[in-house]
Design an enzyme around this catalytic site. Structure first.
Site, PDB file in Angstrom:
ATOM      1  N   ASN A 285       0.993  -1.262   0.438  1.00 54.91           N
ATOM      2  CA  ASN A 285       0.405   0.139   0.058  1.00 54.91           C
ATOM      3  C   ASN A 285       0.908   0.952  -0.074  1.00 54.91           C
ATOM      4  OD1 ASN A 285      -0.593  -0.960   3.039  1.00 54.91           O
ATOM      5  ND2 ASN A 285      -0.688   0.672   3.336  1.00 54.91           N
ATOM      6  N   ASP A 286       0.614   1.825   1.046  1.00 49.76           N
ATOM      7  CA  ASP A 286       1.521   3.339   0.791  1.00 49.76           C
ATOM      8  C   ASP A 286       3.110   3.331   0.434  1.00 49.76           C
ATOM      9  OD1 ASP A 286      -0.879   3.679   2.658  1.00 49.76           O
ATOM     10  OD2 ASP A 286       0.237   5.125   4.187  1.00 49.76           O
TER      11      ASP A 286
ATOM     12  N   GLN B 229       4.344   0.394   2.383  1.00 53.36           N
ATOM     13  CA  GLN B 229       3.717  -0.409   2.876  1.00 53.36           C
ATOM     14  C   GLN B 229       3.705  -1.943   2.234  1.00 53.36           C
ATOM     15  OE1 GLN B 229       2.265   0.220   6.314  1.00 53.36           O
ATOM     16  NE2 GLN B 229       4.455   0.829   5.592  1.00 53.36           N
TER      17      GLN B 229
ATOM     18  N   TRP C 218      -2.930  -7.428   2.929  1.00 53.52           N
ATOM     19  CA  TRP C 218      -2.634  -6.276   3.722  1.00 53.52           C
ATOM     20  C   TRP C 218      -2.495  -6.940   5.552  1.00 53.52           C
ATOM     21  CZ3 TRP C 218      -3.582  -4.643   9.115  1.00 53.52           C
ATOM     22  CH2 TRP C 218      -2.628  -3.760   9.152  1.00 53.52           C
TER      23      TRP C 218
ATOM     24  N   PHE D  89       4.392   0.661  11.057  1.00 52.81           N
ATOM     25  CA  PHE D  89       3.721   1.828   9.033  1.00 52.81           C
ATOM     26  C   PHE D  89       3.888   2.914   8.928  1.00 52.81           C
ATOM     27  CE2 PHE D  89      -1.139   1.123  11.067  1.00 52.81           C
ATOM     28  CZ  PHE D  89      -0.890  -0.580  10.318  1.00 52.81           C
ATOM     29  N   SER D  90       3.378   3.946   8.019  1.00 49.63           N
ATOM     30  CA  SER D  90       4.045   4.516   6.689  1.00 49.63           C
ATOM     31  C   SER D  90       4.415   5.359   7.808  1.00 49.63           C
ATOM     32  CB  SER D  90       2.566   5.237   6.532  1.00 49.63           C
ATOM     33  OG  SER D  90       2.709   4.369   5.385  1.00 49.63           O
TER      34      SER D  90
ATOM     35  N   ARG E 298      -0.294   8.916  13.813  1.00 52.45           N
ATOM     36  CA  ARG E 298       0.509   7.789  12.873  1.00 52.45           C
ATOM     37  C   ARG E 298       0.947   8.975  11.547  1.00 52.45           C
ATOM     38  NH1 ARG E 298      -4.625   5.091  12.114  1.00 52.45           N
ATOM     39  NH2 ARG E 298      -5.328   5.237  10.421  1.00 52.45           N
ATOM     40  N   ASP E 299       1.856   7.830  10.983  1.00 50.37           N
ATOM     41  CA  ASP E 299       2.202   8.532   9.248  1.00 50.37           C
ATOM     42  C   ASP E 299       3.093   9.727   9.326  1.00 50.37           C
ATOM     43  OD1 ASP E 299       0.540   6.629   9.060  1.00 50.37           O
ATOM     44  OD2 ASP E 299      -1.271   7.689   8.326  1.00 50.37           O
TER      45      ASP E 299
ATOM     46  N   GLU F  68      -5.277  10.640   7.247  1.00 52.91           N
ATOM     47  CA  GLU F  68      -3.563   9.670   7.211  1.00 52.91           C
ATOM     48  C   GLU F  68      -2.289  10.612   6.137  1.00 52.91           C
ATOM     49  OE1 GLU F  68      -5.233   5.298   8.246  1.00 52.91           O
ATOM     50  OE2 GLU F  68      -5.649   6.603   5.592  1.00 52.91           O
TER      51      GLU F  68
ATOM     52  N   TRP G 223      -9.191   1.481  -0.420  1.00 53.97           N
ATOM     53  CA  TRP G 223      -9.148   0.558   0.542  1.00 53.97           C
ATOM     54  C   TRP G 223     -10.935   0.103   0.607  1.00 53.97           C
ATOM     55  CZ3 TRP G 223      -5.643  -1.602   3.183  1.00 53.97           C
ATOM     56  CH2 TRP G 223      -4.639  -1.059   3.212  1.00 53.97           C
TER      57      TRP G 223
HETATM   58  C1  FRU Z   1      -3.074   4.339   4.495  1.00 49.29           C
HETATM   59  C2  FRU Z   1      -2.835   3.491   5.244  1.00 49.29           C
HETATM   60  C3  FRU Z   1      -1.749   4.466   6.921  1.00 49.29           C
HETATM   61  C4  FRU Z   1      -0.844   3.349   7.808  1.00 49.29           C
HETATM   62  C5  FRU Z   1      -0.599   2.058   6.748  1.00 49.29           C
HETATM   63  C6  FRU Z   1      -0.581   0.873   7.492  1.00 49.29           C
HETATM   64  O1  FRU Z   1      -3.215   4.098   3.600  1.00 49.29           O
HETATM   65  O2  FRU Z   1      -3.745   3.229   6.924  1.00 49.29           O
HETATM   66  O3  FRU Z   1      -2.434   4.985   7.625  1.00 49.29           O
HETATM   67  O4  FRU Z   1       0.354   3.625   8.206  1.00 49.29           O
HETATM   68  O5  FRU Z   1      -1.571   2.516   5.347  1.00 49.29           O
HETATM   69  O6  FRU Z   1      -0.265  -0.205   6.761  1.00 49.29           O
END
Ligand code: FRU
Length: 521
Positions: free
Chosen positions: A61-62, A78, A86, A118-119, A192-193, A244, A326
């Site tokens: 993902n990210d 990710q 996931w 995570f990100s 996060r992130d 996010e 998502w």
């Molecule tokens: C965004 C997210 C982030 C998180 C990551 C987890 O797509 O939900 O907020 O860090 O993916 O994989």
């Protein structure tokens, strides 16, 4: 807990249990499975994108830790190396010299006792403010979220914390800082992130962090101790879902400096599910102040999410998004790999009706992949004329660009002989661009996939231009210099082999079509 976390949590636990029994760490097991796919066949699978980065195998993902350092672009991402859905997040790693061709690198960060990785972002700590450099070597410092799945399960609200790791060998190997986490959760579930950059006017690091329904800014002298500066956005922008992946960047327009804050939101996007909004404003090292209260989207399409910019590129701002949503990212019908990144996009500011907007266009480096460029004479676009003939490859990846002196209704129809079609167009009465993937191919995997995505036209000019980047299972539309954009994935039974342009009352001029080389060959 997000719905997808609930579905996936069970799978993750099974994966952990299986690894425990085999005596292997999830990380080691992941490496094994990533290598199972044969290098030659890995990139030939049906739907495999040929002009976009995607993981050699398994889930992504990210984009994370985007940075240009010593002439190399780094893409961390990710990644769950054990599955195509996931799961316990790692940071995968790929590098590029030109933003379009990528080399797969070993996994950079593995989950540990503090949780999944995570990100987050990476900075080059040139002044060694962190003290993590050695022997005069600039440390690359990754700032990421540790997500503790056990804490999440037990109902704690402090299971997401910010941690750091550093590399002294150009991102090849990473050491986690011994005193992680460096920024502890004050009791906000979604915390996060972190996206960090050096704020030179005040000699400090600046972090934008997604904190549930707003962005919180923190600063630090050494990347280890963080102080809260301010919050932004509780009452502004879209709030149909959690915020996010923020990114605060500065760009100039006519010599004047502005700050742009990118904020991804899921769900709540303009076409359903995930999308990225942005705010244009000012930043003084403490507080971000928007110019107005309008909600703007960097891309209106369903499949551009969690995008952020590369550090280390000076005034040039290059954005990369995750080409997924998502709503169905865990179900799209690819086999050995799942999901990809957008084409890197160059960001700039444009003013329209007295307001400042962010424009995105494919980076010029994409032109390096062009095998040749064919000009199609607008007069030849008689009803039924098939532009695909100039592309001469199937499955095809290509760019298409045309201008029109006066924008009216038009349609571009990409089709195969199985009767599937992807329709791209402009609806003058409703002043909006659209991509209709309702008959584009397989949509059986999710009820929320088929449909039409719209992007309002922002420009008020009479003339217009359209750029498309088309790959085996994705399309990116950039209209009016990148003011109105749409990204969409699709899954046709057979590759498209026809491209018809319907523009009855509109003159198409300067149409250029460039078939692109595969980045994997
Ligand atoms: C965004 C997210 C982030 C998180 C990551 C987890 O797509 O939900 O907020 O860090 O993916 O994989």
């Amino acid at each position: 807990m997000k719905p997808r976390h609930i579905i996936i949590a069970a799978l993750s636990l099974i994966a952990f249990a299986a690894c425990k029994q085999s005596g292997k760490s999830t990380a080691e097991a992941g490496k094994d499975t990533a290598n199972v796919v044969n290098a030659d066949s890995a990139y030939n699978e049906q739907y495999r994108l040929q002009a976009h980065w995607s993981p050699k195998a398994k889930w992504t993902n990210d984009p994370n830790g985007l940075i240009l350092h010593n002439g190399t672009y780094h893409l961390f991402y990710q990644h769950y190396p054990d599955s195509t859905v996931w799961g316990p997040m790692h940071w995968g790693h790929a590098t590029s010299k030109d933003l379009v061709t990528w080399k797969q690198q070993p996994i950079a960060l593995y989950p540990d006792s503090l949780g999944y990785i995570f990100s987050g972002s990476i900075v080059a700590d040139e002044k060694n403010t962190s003290g993590l450099g050695e022997g005069g070597k600039t440390p690359l410092v990754a700032i990421f979220t540790h997500h503790d799945p056990k804490g999440e399960k037990s109902g704690s609200s402090t299971y997401q914390n910010q941690s750091i790791a550093y590399s002294l060998d150009e991102g090849q190997t990473w050491t986690k800082y011994a005193n992680n986490p460096v920024l502890k959760n004050p009791g906000i579930k979604d915390f996060r992130d972190p996206k960090v950059f050096w704020y030179a006017p005040q000699n400090k690091w600046l972090m934008s962090l997604a904190t549930k329904d707003r962005i919180t800014f923190y600063s630090s002298a050494n990347l280890k101790n963080w102080k809260k500066e301010s919050e932004f956005g509780e009452k502004l922008g879209g709030h149909g879902g959690v915020w996010e992946c923020p990114d605060l960047i500065s760009l100039k327009l006519n010599g004047k400096q502005y700050w742009v804050l990118l904020v991804s939101i899921n769900p709540g996007g303009p076409n359903g599910g995930s999308a990225t909004q942005y705010f244009v404003g000012n930043f003084d090292g403490n507080k971000f102040t928007p110019l107005d209260s309008q909600t703007r989207w960097i891309d209106y399409g369903p499949d551009d999410y969690a995008g952020v910019t590369f550090g280390g590129t000076g005034d040039r701002k290059i954005f990369l998004g995750w080409m997924g949503n998502w709503l169905y990212a865990n179900q799209v019908p690819t086999k050995n790999w799942r999901n990809a990144m957008t084409i890197p996009r160059e960001l700039s500011l444009l003013s329209n009706k007295g307001r400042v907007f962010l424009a995105s266009t494919p980076v010029k480096e994409l032109g390096n992949l062009a095998m040749q460029t064919e000009k199609v004479d607008g007069n030849q676009l008689t009803p039924g004329a098939d532009v695909f003939q100039v592309i001469k490859q199937s499955p095809a990846q290509f760019t298409l660009h045309f201008t029109t002196p006066q924008l009216r209704d038009y349609k571009l129809v990409l089709a195969n002989d199985a009767g599937e079609e992807l329709v791209i167009g402009y609806d003058a009465a409703k002043t909006r661009y659209y991509i209709d993937r309702s008959k584009a191919g397989d949509n059986s995997f999710s009820k929320q996939f088929a449909g039409v995505a719209y992007a309002p036209r922002i420009s008020s000019a009479l003339n217009s231009d359209l750029k498309l980047v088309v790959d085996a299972s994705s399309i990116e539309l950039f209209a009016d210099g990148g003011l109105s954009n749409l990204t969409s994935v699709f899954f046709p039974k057979a590759p498209y082999t026809h491209l018809k342009v319907e523009a009855k009352d509109m003159k198409v001029e300067n149409m250029e079509v460039s078939p692109l080389k595969s980045i994997w060959k």
